[in-house]
Write an enzyme that holds these catalytic residues in place. Structure first.
Site, PDB file in Angstrom:
ATOM      1  N   GLU A 113       0.853  -1.199   0.000  1.00 57.72           N
ATOM      2  CA  GLU A 113       0.000   0.000   0.000  1.00 57.72           C
ATOM      3  C   GLU A 113       0.881   1.238   0.000  1.00 57.72           C
ATOM      4  OE1 GLU A 113      -1.935  -0.061   3.736  1.00 57.72           O
ATOM      5  OE2 GLU A 113      -3.305  -1.659   3.168  1.00 57.72           O
ATOM      6  N   LYS A 115       2.504   4.507   1.412  1.00 56.32           N
ATOM      7  CA  LYS A 115       2.695   5.011   2.773  1.00 56.32           C
ATOM      8  C   LYS A 115       2.304   6.482   2.768  1.00 56.32           C
ATOM      9  CE  LYS A 115       5.701   5.184   6.764  1.00 56.32           C
ATOM     10  NZ  LYS A 115       5.228   6.480   7.197  1.00 56.32           N
ATOM     11  N   ASP A 117       1.502  10.262   3.768  1.00 54.73           N
ATOM     12  CA  ASP A 117       2.198  11.238   4.594  1.00 54.73           C
ATOM     13  C   ASP A 117       1.162  12.128   5.263  1.00 54.73           C
ATOM     14  OD1 ASP A 117       4.303  12.415   5.751  1.00 54.73           O
ATOM     15  OD2 ASP A 117       5.083  13.377   3.938  1.00 54.73           O
ATOM     16  N   TYR A 229      -6.476   1.519   7.015  1.00 54.99           N
ATOM     17  CA  TYR A 229      -5.477   0.561   6.540  1.00 54.99           C
ATOM     18  C   TYR A 229      -5.137  -0.550   7.526  1.00 54.99           C
ATOM     19  CZ  TYR A 229      -2.326   4.051   8.709  1.00 54.99           C
ATOM     20  OH  TYR A 229      -1.735   4.946   9.536  1.00 54.99           O
ATOM     21  N   LYS A 317      10.912   3.219   1.958  1.00 53.68           N
ATOM     22  CA  LYS A 317      10.780   4.634   1.627  1.00 53.68           C
ATOM     23  C   LYS A 317      11.339   4.940   0.237  1.00 53.68           C
ATOM     24  CE  LYS A 317       9.416   6.536   5.657  1.00 53.68           C
ATOM     25  NZ  LYS A 317      10.267   7.555   6.248  1.00 53.68           N
ATOM     26  N   CYS A 411      11.368  48.139  -0.064  1.00 56.52           N
ATOM     27  CA  CYS A 411      10.831  47.203  -1.046  1.00 56.52           C
ATOM     28  C   CYS A 411      11.647  47.304  -2.329  1.00 56.52           C
ATOM     29  CB  CYS A 411       9.364  47.542  -1.316  1.00 56.52           C
ATOM     30  SG  CYS A 411       8.679  46.650  -2.723  1.00 56.52           S
ATOM     31  N   CYS A 414       9.203  48.981  -5.182  1.00 57.44           N
ATOM     32  CA  CYS A 414       8.698  50.360  -5.174  1.00 57.44           C
ATOM     33  C   CYS A 414       9.455  51.271  -4.222  1.00 57.44           C
ATOM     34  CB  CYS A 414       7.207  50.376  -4.845  1.00 57.44           C
ATOM     35  SG  CYS A 414       6.868  49.908  -3.139  1.00 57.44           S
ATOM     36  N   CYS A 429       5.937  44.749   2.195  1.00 57.99           N
ATOM     37  CA  CYS A 429       5.830  46.094   1.657  1.00 57.99           C
ATOM     38  C   CYS A 429       4.401  46.548   1.890  1.00 57.99           C
ATOM     39  CB  CYS A 429       6.149  46.072   0.165  1.00 57.99           C
ATOM     40  SG  CYS A 429       5.670  47.608  -0.640  1.00 57.99           S
ATOM     41  N   CYS A 434       2.038  49.287  -4.648  1.00 59.46           N
ATOM     42  CA  CYS A 434       3.270  48.642  -5.119  1.00 59.46           C
ATOM     43  C   CYS A 434       2.981  47.837  -6.393  1.00 59.46           C
ATOM     44  CB  CYS A 434       3.813  47.732  -4.021  1.00 59.46           C
ATOM     45  SG  CYS A 434       5.212  46.735  -4.549  1.00 59.46           S
TER      46      CYS A 434
END
Ligand code: IVH
Length: 669
Positions: A113, A115, A117, A229, A317, A411, A414, A429, A434
């Site tokens: 199956e 795995k 996350d 599962y 893995k 920034c 701008c 900013c 901007c």
């Protein structure tokens, strides 16, 4: 309809709805239209409203509505939730297969199956009804997340009995993974960024955060899914193998991933692993390997367990999506919401088949914490399809030419002095004009929760900026039909529709306008709070930091963000210019104290207000809020899933209001 009739119909409806939920959420194969489903659901809701005593916790109407908690309780797992031994090399995997083969007398098969996350959980069904849901915790004791899990639509509140399945066991402890699909995760982050909230780092964090909420209404608003599962304790049925488990669970209404396989040889196992590794990026959820479990429960028992992990299963893995490379330069990008993000420009390197030349460094704190310098050799990771990021520096590779980096005070697009908030490493900013932000600002301004300007979406915003027609938000209201008609794919009719929508948007409300300005951390909720509290735009623009933090729910960060926004002269000019174009606010509801002397009690969860908010609205109007019903109570406001206060109020003849009635009273007051 008399009571026994109502009861019978309620049961019929619940059974039908349960079945259709299963078709829709578990099998992804509905057999009725949404409208037909809604009709059944509404009929059930109505019957239950008429006979609240017939409401049961496993009714399909009862997914949301638990009152918020102060903390999550704990739940002990009746059998420990083990972890899995992780392996990375084919050689180690073959060794695992050998060990199993030595114990087995004949041929061995494995269930393979993905795995997932996500977040491992256990769901306890007693008599087929969901009783408790808990996180894995330390494997022995987890947190009680029952109210939250009940909001996940693919989790059955009651198991169903299919004809071709064994009877639902008296006790079933189901284990599985809660996760957030990648597409939903991206959409959620997009919304959060538009609301000025920090995005989640990855789908797993987003799912874990949602599942551990104290207020299940928040969980309900997050897109979560779950696959079963494995099993813990089961009473009333004896399974012989993993394969039998995953064939049977869906027949009881439990969602199982169909991307599993029964492998009967080493080459089949390896083939499954290669295939899944190859398709990893196409899957709708994130995975980090393959779980292989010995199929036969008798053999599992013979193999036994180590302290924390079984000998009969492994997590094989996938190769990490990491590589090392050199940072050639660090630049600063300004996002649509004004956040300045340091970006490492890398010597291009392939990771998992994709050429990577940029990686996010997030913010100054991250740069300092990892001590990242220009010229450093770094380890870069590409997680799912999230932007690659720098995991760590490899200091051994330094030769003395590396240079420290600091984010600028202005920034880069701008030149406006950047805004920093206390305790927050993110700098932005604050200039509403901007050029890096204007496109995003227009979209946000025109969004449904903002001034709701129909027809002004992502594409048009981009066009208006690209053609130079809109440089500042107020320019929107100076657009002419001729200018619009000159744009690509813009017919006369749509040009006129847009002008009408712009005209209509001038009549708005203060909370909408505040939201539309896109002040960092001022989403819909805070905008409404500000409008309620101060009543006028002028008052909000003039309010001090101290006055802001005095409001419950507004902390120093939100307060500084609001002040910084209105302290910026350019922003004040934009606000003035918008008002000059004719934007006006309807009174939402006045704050004249006409609930003077009235005493309110709340029971059950309201959908549009938190308890605090509702109480404040009453108090602002001169009313009082107490926690228990007595002869002095004037109104009991009844939300979803009311408690015993409801019965008490009826005994005492206290007037009750539903949420609608409560709102009407506030608005009329
Ligand atoms: S089976 C003893 N199957 O792996 C083995 N676990 O379990 C029982 N996980 O943190 C678990 N996908 O979150 C199993 N298809 C899968 C899984 C899976 C992910 C995770 C689970 C837990 C860890 C160890």
């Amino acid at each position: 309809m008399n009571k026994p009739e109502a009861q019978k119909r309620i049961e019929e409806l619940r059974e039908q709805i349960r079945y259709h939920n299963y078709r829709y959420y578990v099998l992804d194969d509905p057999v009725i239209s949404d409208a037909e489903y809604d009709q059944l659901f509404n009929e059930l809701l109505e019957l239950e409203q008429h006979s609240p005593q017939l409401v049961t916790t496993d009714s399909p109407t009862q997914r949301v509505g638990a009152p918020p908690r102060d903390e999550l309780g704990t739940v002990a797992h009746s059998t420990p939730m083990l972890s899995l031994q992780s392996i990375y090399e084919e050689e180690d995997f073959l060794h695992f297969l050998d060990t199993v083969a030595q114990e087995a007398q004949g041929p061995v098969s494995f269930v393979a199956e993905p795995k997932y996350d996500g977040l491992a959980v256990e769901l306890v069904y007693v008599g087929g009804v969901l009783q408790v849901a808990a996180t894995r915790g330390d494997g022995f004791v987890g947190e009680d997340i029952t109210d939250n899990v009940r909001t996940i639509t693919s989790v059955p509140l009651r198991l169903i009995q299919s004809e071709d399945a064994p009877p639902v066991p008296g006790l079933l402890e189901l284990r599985g993974e809660i996760f957030m699909p990648v597409a939903d995760f991206r959409e959620l982050n997009r919304q959060r960024e538009a609301d000025g909230q920090p995005p989640f780092a990855n789908p797993r964090n987003a799912a874990a955060g949602a599942v551990r909420q104290l207020d299940s209404a928040i969980t309900a608003s997050r897109p979560l899914d779950m696959y079963g599962y494995a099993l813990g304790r089961v009473e009333g049925y004896q399974f012989a193998s993993e394969w039998e488990v995953i064939q049977t669970l869906p027949k009881w209404g439990i969602k199982i991933d169909q991307r599993n396989a029964l492998c009967t040889s080493a080459s089949e196992c390896l083939e499954y692993y290669q295939q899944l590794a190859h398709r990893r990026d196409e899957l709708p959820y994130e995975i980090d390997g393959v779980v292989f479990k010995v199929n036969d429960f008798g053999l599992q028992e013979a193999l036994g367990v180590r302290t924390r992990s079984p000998r009969w299963a492994v997590a094989y893995k996938f190769a990490g999506r990491q590589a090392t490379t050199r940072i050639e330069e660090i630049t600063v990008s300004v996002g649509r919401t004004g956040v300045l993000t340091p970006v490492a420009l890398l010597q291009p390197v392939p990771i998992g088949g994709v050429r990577i030349s940029r990686a996010s460094l997030h913010n100054q704190d991250e740069i300092d914490r990892k001590d990242v310098r220009i010229g450093d050799t770094v380890l870069v990771e590409r997680a799912g399809d999230v932007i690659p990021y720098v995991v760590k520096v490899i200091p051994e590779q330094r030769d003395g030419t590396q240079q420290k980096f600091r984010l600028p005070d202005n920034c880069p697009v701008c030149g406006t002095t950047v805004a920093r908030s206390e305790g927050d490493p993110i700098i932005r900013c604050p200039n509403i004009d901007c050029p890096a932000q204007i496109e995003g600002r227009i979209q946000h301004f025109a969004s449904r929760q903002g001034l709701d300007i129909d027809g002004l979406g992502e594409k048009l915003a981009a066009q208006l900026v690209r053609t130079g027609l809109v440089k500042h938000l107020p320019d929107l209201y100076d657009l002419t039909k001729e200018q619009l008609a000159g744009l690509e794919r813009m017919a006369d009719k749509s040009a006129q529709n847009l002008l009408d929508a712009l005209q209509a948007s001038k009549q708005t409300t203060l909370p909408r306008f505040l939201y539309a300005l896109g002040i960092f951390q001022v989403g819909e909720h805070i905008a409404r709070l500000l409008a309620d509290h101060f009543g006028s735009l002028a008052a909000i623009m003039a309010v001090s930091h101290e006055e802001l933090v005095a409001i419950h729910e507004i902390g120093p960060e939100i307060a500084s963000s609001i002040r910084q926004f209105f302290d910026e002269p350019r922003n004040r000019r934009v606000v003035q210019a918008l008002l000059q174009r004719g934007i006006r606010f309807e009174q939402m509801w006045s704050t004249t104290p006409t609930l003077e002397g009235l005493c309110f009690v709340f029971t059950g969860a309201l959908t549009e207000f938190s308890r605090d908010e509702a109480s404040r609205l009453v108090e602002q109007r001169g009313g009082r809020v107490t926690s228990s019903v007595s002869g002095n109570t004037d109104y009991l406001v009844v939300g979803e899933d009311p408690g015993s206060k409801y019965d008490k109020a009826r005994q005492l003849g206290v007037e009750t209001l539903d949420e609608e009635g409560f709102k009407e009273l506030l608005e009329g007051a």
